[in-house]
Design a protein around this motif. Structure first.
Motif, PDB file in Angstrom:
ATOM      1  N   SER A  18      26.681 -47.877 -25.736  1.00 59.96           N
ATOM      2  CA  SER A  18      26.993 -49.157 -25.088  1.00 59.96           C
ATOM      3  C   SER A  18      25.984 -49.510 -24.000  1.00 59.96           C
ATOM      4  O   SER A  18      26.064 -50.599 -23.421  1.00 59.96           O
ATOM      5  N   ASP A  19      25.017 -48.637 -23.726  1.00 62.37           N
ATOM      6  CA  ASP A  19      24.025 -48.892 -22.676  1.00 62.37           C
ATOM      7  C   ASP A  19      23.338 -50.234 -22.896  1.00 62.37           C
ATOM      8  O   ASP A  19      22.929 -50.563 -24.021  1.00 62.37           O
ATOM      9  N   ALA A  67      26.321 -52.522 -31.192  1.00 59.93           N
ATOM     10  CA  ALA A  67      25.049 -52.796 -30.525  1.00 59.93           C
ATOM     11  C   ALA A  67      25.278 -53.700 -29.309  1.00 59.93           C
ATOM     12  O   ALA A  67      26.009 -54.684 -29.397  1.00 59.93           O
ATOM     13  N   PRO A  68      24.653 -53.389 -28.179  1.00 59.16           N
ATOM     14  CA  PRO A  68      24.845 -54.217 -26.994  1.00 59.16           C
ATOM     15  C   PRO A  68      24.143 -55.573 -27.070  1.00 59.16           C
ATOM     16  O   PRO A  68      24.498 -56.496 -26.346  1.00 59.16           O
ATOM     17  N   VAL A  69      23.151 -55.700 -27.938  1.00 60.97           N
ATOM     18  CA  VAL A  69      22.431 -56.969 -28.120  1.00 60.97           C
ATOM     19  C   VAL A  69      22.455 -57.314 -29.598  1.00 60.97           C
ATOM     20  O   VAL A  69      22.250 -56.450 -30.453  1.00 60.97           O
ATOM     21  N   VAL A 107      14.767 -47.338 -28.836  1.00 62.28           N
ATOM     22  CA  VAL A 107      15.808 -48.326 -29.131  1.00 62.28           C
ATOM     23  C   VAL A 107      15.774 -48.646 -30.617  1.00 62.28           C
ATOM     24  O   VAL A 107      14.712 -48.898 -31.194  1.00 62.28           O
ATOM     25  N   GLY A 108      16.940 -48.627 -31.227  1.00 60.78           N
ATOM     26  CA  GLY A 108      17.039 -48.857 -32.664  1.00 60.78           C
ATOM     27  C   GLY A 108      17.617 -50.219 -32.991  1.00 60.78           C
ATOM     28  O   GLY A 108      18.078 -50.954 -32.110  1.00 60.78           O
ATOM     29  N   GLY A 139      20.010 -51.635 -29.889  1.00 59.36           N
ATOM     30  CA  GLY A 139      20.537 -50.776 -28.841  1.00 59.36           C
ATOM     31  C   GLY A 139      20.054 -49.345 -28.964  1.00 59.36           C
ATOM     32  O   GLY A 139      19.345 -48.973 -29.907  1.00 59.36           O
ATOM     33  N   TYR A 140      20.464 -48.545 -28.000  1.00 58.24           N
ATOM     34  CA  TYR A 140      20.124 -47.123 -28.015  1.00 58.24           C
ATOM     35  C   TYR A 140      21.003 -46.419 -29.042  1.00 58.24           C
ATOM     36  O   TYR A 140      22.217 -46.595 -29.045  1.00 58.24           O
ATOM     37  N   PRO A 141      20.417 -45.641 -29.928  1.00 52.23           N
ATOM     38  CA  PRO A 141      21.195 -44.975 -30.979  1.00 52.23           C
ATOM     39  C   PRO A 141      22.146 -43.916 -30.422  1.00 52.23           C
ATOM     40  O   PRO A 141      21.758 -43.120 -29.567  1.00 52.23           O
TER      41      PRO A 141
END
Length: 161
Positions: A18-19, A67-69, A107-108, A139-141
């Motif tokens: 969630s970062d 994904a946060p975005v 970031v993936g 987002g970060y995996p």
């Protein structure tokens, strides 16, 4: 990371942390996208940053894996059928450049075709003069899947006389 290592290690991510993603980093990766091969410098891409309200309306079965975005990448139609085709290809290269630039920094992405459905085009406000090349979760995996086997390229090469 070296480019071949980045290409070989990149995965379609299906479980994100969630970062949050820093806007400056996101813009840096999008700018890298603009270095895609671009016939006649049409720069046909447009990027929609999808907010929570719109994201919920898209009703993606997995909510873009947390994904946060979420981004939608569009390709503007050209003046001719050939130019429209070339624009789609260059916009796909834009997406790949973005994916690799983000991956190089840990970031993936998850690339979905959900934006092609007419209902989703309407939710995104996409006019008939654009194609939706993809909707990307970014987002970060949380986890990175093992690579899937690929056929050796030698099986796909044909030499012409």
């Amino acid at each position: 990371m070296k480019i071949l290592e980045t290409i070989r290690s990149r995965r379609n991510i299906k479980n994100f942390k969630s970062d949050s993603i820093d806007k400056e980093l996101l813009n840096k990766w999008l700018q890298a996208g603009t270095m895609a091969p671009n016939h006649k410098m049409t720069e046909p891409w447009e990027v929609l940053v999808i907010g929570e309200e719109t994201r919920a309306k898209l009703n993606h079965k997995a909510d873009f894996f947390g994904a946060p975005v979420v981004l939608a990448v569009l390709s503007k139609h050209g003046a001719t059928e050939i130019e429209t085709y070339e624009n789609l290809i260059t916009t796909a290269c834009f997406v790949q450049n973005f994916n690799l630039a983000a991956w190089e920094e840990g970031v993936g992405t998850f690339w979905s075709s959900v934006g092609n459905a007419q209902k989703n085009r309407e939710i995104l406000g996409v006019s008939e003069e654009y194609d939706v090349v993809g909707v990307l979760g970014v987002g970060y995996p949380e986890e990175i899947n093992a690579p899937k086997d690929r056929k050796p390229i030698q099986e796909k090469i044909k030499y012409l006389p």
